[in-house]
Enzyme design. Structure first.
Site, mmCIF file in Angstrom:
data_model
loop_
_atom_site.group_PDB
_atom_site.id
_atom_site.type_symbol
_atom_site.label_atom_id
_atom_site.label_comp_id
_atom_site.label_asym_id
_atom_site.label_seq_id
_atom_site.Cartn_x
_atom_site.Cartn_y
_atom_site.Cartn_z
ATOM 1 N N LYS A 94 -15.550 -9.213 -4.510
ATOM 2 C CA LYS A 94 -16.497 -9.231 -5.614
ATOM 3 C C LYS A 94 -15.960 -10.082 -6.746
ATOM 4 O O LYS A 94 -14.733 -10.153 -6.875
ATOM 5 C CB LYS A 94 -16.829 -7.832 -6.123
ATOM 6 C CG LYS A 94 -15.668 -6.865 -6.372
ATOM 7 C CD LYS A 94 -14.531 -7.170 -7.270
ATOM 8 C CE LYS A 94 -14.679 -7.446 -8.711
ATOM 9 N NZ LYS A 94 -13.388 -7.707 -9.411
ATOM 10 N N TYR B 96 -18.302 -3.630 -12.073
ATOM 11 C CA TYR B 96 -18.185 -2.233 -11.626
ATOM 12 C C TYR B 96 -19.221 -1.347 -12.311
ATOM 13 O O TYR B 96 -19.778 -0.439 -11.700
ATOM 14 C CB TYR B 96 -16.774 -1.686 -11.909
ATOM 15 C CG TYR B 96 -15.734 -2.232 -10.973
ATOM 16 C CD1 TYR B 96 -15.543 -1.690 -9.706
ATOM 17 C CD2 TYR B 96 -14.933 -3.308 -11.344
ATOM 18 C CE1 TYR B 96 -14.592 -2.198 -8.842
ATOM 19 C CE2 TYR B 96 -13.980 -3.827 -10.481
ATOM 20 C CZ TYR B 96 -13.815 -3.271 -9.232
ATOM 21 O OH TYR B 96 -12.888 -3.782 -8.367
HETATM 22 P P1 NDP Z 1 -4.746 -13.719 -7.547
HETATM 23 O O1 NDP Z 1 -4.667 -14.812 -8.532
HETATM 24 O O2 NDP Z 1 -3.679 -12.693 -7.554
HETATM 25 O O3 NDP Z 1 -4.793 -14.321 -6.076
HETATM 26 C C1 NDP Z 1 -5.716 -15.302 -5.699
HETATM 27 C C2 NDP Z 1 -5.122 -16.145 -4.566
HETATM 28 O O4 NDP Z 1 -6.111 -17.104 -4.193
HETATM 29 C C3 NDP Z 1 -3.896 -16.956 -4.949
HETATM 30 O O5 NDP Z 1 -2.701 -16.246 -4.839
HETATM 31 C C4 NDP Z 1 -3.957 -18.113 -3.969
HETATM 32 O O6 NDP Z 1 -3.401 -17.677 -2.727
HETATM 33 C C5 NDP Z 1 -5.446 -18.292 -3.719
HETATM 34 N N1 NDP Z 1 -5.990 -19.458 -4.425
HETATM 35 C C6 NDP Z 1 -6.610 -20.491 -3.833
HETATM 36 N N2 NDP Z 1 -6.974 -21.408 -4.724
HETATM 37 C C7 NDP Z 1 -6.587 -20.964 -5.937
HETATM 38 C C8 NDP Z 1 -6.681 -21.501 -7.245
HETATM 39 N N3 NDP Z 1 -7.284 -22.663 -7.490
HETATM 40 N N4 NDP Z 1 -6.178 -20.775 -8.263
HETATM 41 C C9 NDP Z 1 -5.599 -19.583 -8.044
HETATM 42 N N5 NDP Z 1 -5.464 -19.044 -6.806
HETATM 43 C C10 NDP Z 1 -5.954 -19.737 -5.754
HETATM 44 O O7 NDP Z 1 -6.181 -13.050 -7.720
HETATM 45 P P2 NDP Z 1 -6.632 -11.607 -7.219
HETATM 46 O O8 NDP Z 1 -6.033 -11.339 -5.898
HETATM 47 O O9 NDP Z 1 -6.432 -10.624 -8.290
HETATM 48 O O10 NDP Z 1 -8.233 -11.813 -7.071
HETATM 49 C C11 NDP Z 1 -8.801 -12.500 -5.973
HETATM 50 C C12 NDP Z 1 -10.236 -12.011 -5.748
HETATM 51 O O11 NDP Z 1 -10.226 -10.619 -5.470
HETATM 52 C C13 NDP Z 1 -11.165 -12.196 -6.947
HETATM 53 O O12 NDP Z 1 -12.455 -12.541 -6.511
HETATM 54 C C14 NDP Z 1 -11.198 -10.823 -7.598
HETATM 55 O O13 NDP Z 1 -12.381 -10.553 -8.316
HETATM 56 C C15 NDP Z 1 -11.075 -9.919 -6.377
HETATM 57 N N6 NDP Z 1 -10.448 -8.630 -6.695
HETATM 58 C C16 NDP Z 1 -11.055 -7.493 -6.241
HETATM 59 C C17 NDP Z 1 -10.516 -6.260 -6.500
HETATM 60 C C18 NDP Z 1 -11.162 -5.029 -5.972
HETATM 61 O O14 NDP Z 1 -10.722 -3.946 -6.346
HETATM 62 N N7 NDP Z 1 -12.153 -5.126 -5.105
HETATM 63 C C19 NDP Z 1 -9.307 -6.122 -7.319
HETATM 64 C C20 NDP Z 1 -8.709 -7.380 -7.702
HETATM 65 C C21 NDP Z 1 -9.287 -8.579 -7.407
HETATM 66 P P3 NDP Z 1 -2.619 -18.689 -1.759
HETATM 67 O O15 NDP Z 1 -1.413 -19.109 -2.533
HETATM 68 O O16 NDP Z 1 -2.328 -17.873 -0.591
HETATM 69 O O17 NDP Z 1 -3.546 -19.840 -1.462
#
Ligand code: NDP
Length: 372
Positions: free
Chosen positions: A138, A223
């Site tokens: 989401k 949420y």
């Molecule tokens: P993070 O920044 O921690 O992780 C995102 C990952 O996406 C990065 O580590 C990277 O992984 C990859 N990525 C690819 N392109 C980019 C870019 N241009 N900039 C940054 N990261 C990039 O974010 P979150 O994990 O917190 O959030 C990711 C998604 O999950 C969002 O849509 C958020 O809304 C959702 N979310 C949902 C939650 C829930 O409870 N359902 C809770 C938290 C987040 P790599 O290095 O492997 O390419």
């Protein structure tokens, strides 16, 4: 004042006891299920090995119906790390340039997209074209137009599109929904959703309009939007909204710091919600009907969710949300199971239409009518 501790003291129970007792109950019932399970296992590749991707991967260790088997990442060192941590073979590792090749990999059933919001649209469509089921985090996309295109692409490819609405499988949430459906609260009159936290690092993608699609509303306000729908059982027919911004440096044009929004529902019930990146201790739902009420605080955090109704404390088990979500999603994909509250693309599209309407109401200062 520590409201959570006060709440626990009122219940006459320690936080530790509350944490452990239901967990062990859950583990027992899960173990029984585990012993018995010999059905299909959803083989999942996670795209985006960030903070939430890591949480999902850890939670999937306890799954019986779903298994982490692949990764898609732009960071080679993370791929190596995850390979050794989760036993992922080289042939199931991809980057953002070559992941279309997943099409010819028979060992992966689904891709879970856990990247920044602004990337979901293109990535989900590419996964669909590769013929794999998609689970997307989401918000599913940046707006309703993108959401519709993603639904269309998955339909054309004959793959399922699910969205990571983990609260739709949370036991206390489901109990409140059950009570509301049973009429225990009477005619629903009002919902309040307060969602927020103080955001840190100003350089993170969540504060970048291109990658986030907005600000707190896209990330945490969703949420309250989604919750207002599953708590009342209705979809809003009008929206009003107001934005306030105290830090114009951190929250640039198009990145909202705080938005308050109100909904009207067909029954005449209303909702009043707050979404913010500028306050902590905001994770609360309150549902009021003419015969009773439900209040949950925390209402959407990773847990434990806590709450009570006019009939007393909610005592359903504490679960690891992401473990249950992935078990249930396996059943939805393989067995056509219908969850109590949907987690498909159409459900997410409704939230995106509401988000579009909230931003329009902020911009125009006018009430926006909705038909979902
Ligand atoms: P993070 O920044 O921690 O992780 C995102 C990952 O996406 C990065 O580590 C990277 O992984 C990859 N990525 C690819 N392109 C980019 C870019 N241009 N900039 C940054 N990261 C990039 O974010 P979150 O994990 O917190 O959030 C990711 C998604 O999950 C969002 O849509 C958020 O809304 C959702 N979310 C949902 C939650 C829930 O409870 N359902 C809770 C938290 C987040 P790599 O290095 O492997 O390419």
């Amino acid at each position: 004042m520590n409201s959570r501790r006060d709440f626990l003291q009122k219940l006459g129970i320690s936080a530790i006891a509350l944490h452990l007792a239901p967990l062990s109950g859950w583990a027992d019932s899960k173990n029984n299920q585990e012993d018995a399970y010999d059905g299909p296992v959803l083989r999942v590749a996670i795209m985006g090995l960030g903070s939430y991707g890591t949480r999902v991967a850890e939670a999937m260790r306890s799954c019986k119906k779903a298994k982490l088997v692949g990764v898609i990442s732009g960071t080679p060192s993370k791929i190596k790390d995850w390979q050794s941590k989760y036993g992922i073979p080289e042939k199931n590792c991809y980057n953002y340039e070559n992941f279309d090749n997943i099409k010819s990999n028979p060992d992966i059933d689904a891709v879970y997209v856990i990247t920044p919001n602004g990337l979901h649209h293109d990535e989900v469509i590419r996964v669909a074209k590769a013929g794999k089921h998609v689970i997307c985090e989401k918000p599913m996309a940046l707006n309703a137009k993108q959401g519709q295109e993603m639904i269309d692409a998955c339909k054309a490819a004959n793959v399922k599109l699910l969205v990571g609405y983990r609260m739709h499988f949370e036991p206390k949430t489901l109990e409140v929904i059950r009570m509301r459906k049973a009429g225990d609260f009477g005619k629903i009159k009002f919902f309040q959703g307060l969602c927020g936290f103080t955001i840190g690092d100003p350089t993170q993608w969540r504060l970048n309009k291109q990658l986030a699609g907005g600000g707190s509303l896209m990330d945490i306000g969703i949420y309250a939007i989604n919750g207002s729908r599953y708590m009342t059982g209705e979809n809003p027919v009008w929206v009003t909204a107001q934005e306030t911004k105290t830090d114009h440096e951190k929250f640039k044009e198009g990145v909202d710091e705080t938005i308050e929004f109100q909904f009207g529902f067909p029954s005449g019930a209303t909702a009043s919600c707050l979404s913010t990146y500028a306050m902590n201790n905001l994770d609360r739902f309150f549902l009021n009907g003419d015969k009773g009420f439900a209040e949950m605080q925390p209402s959407t955090g990773y847990g434990p969710i806590m709450g009570r109704t006019n009939q007393g404390e909610l005592t359903q088990p504490i679960t690891v949300h992401q473990t249950v979500q992935m078990e249930e999603m396996s059943d939805i994909i393989f067995k056509g199971k219908q969850p109590v509250v949907p987690v498909d693309g159409y459900e997410a599209l409704k939230d995106l239409k509401i988000i579009d309407a909230i931003y329009l109401a902020v911009k125009t200062g006018k009430k926006v009518d909705l038909s979902l």
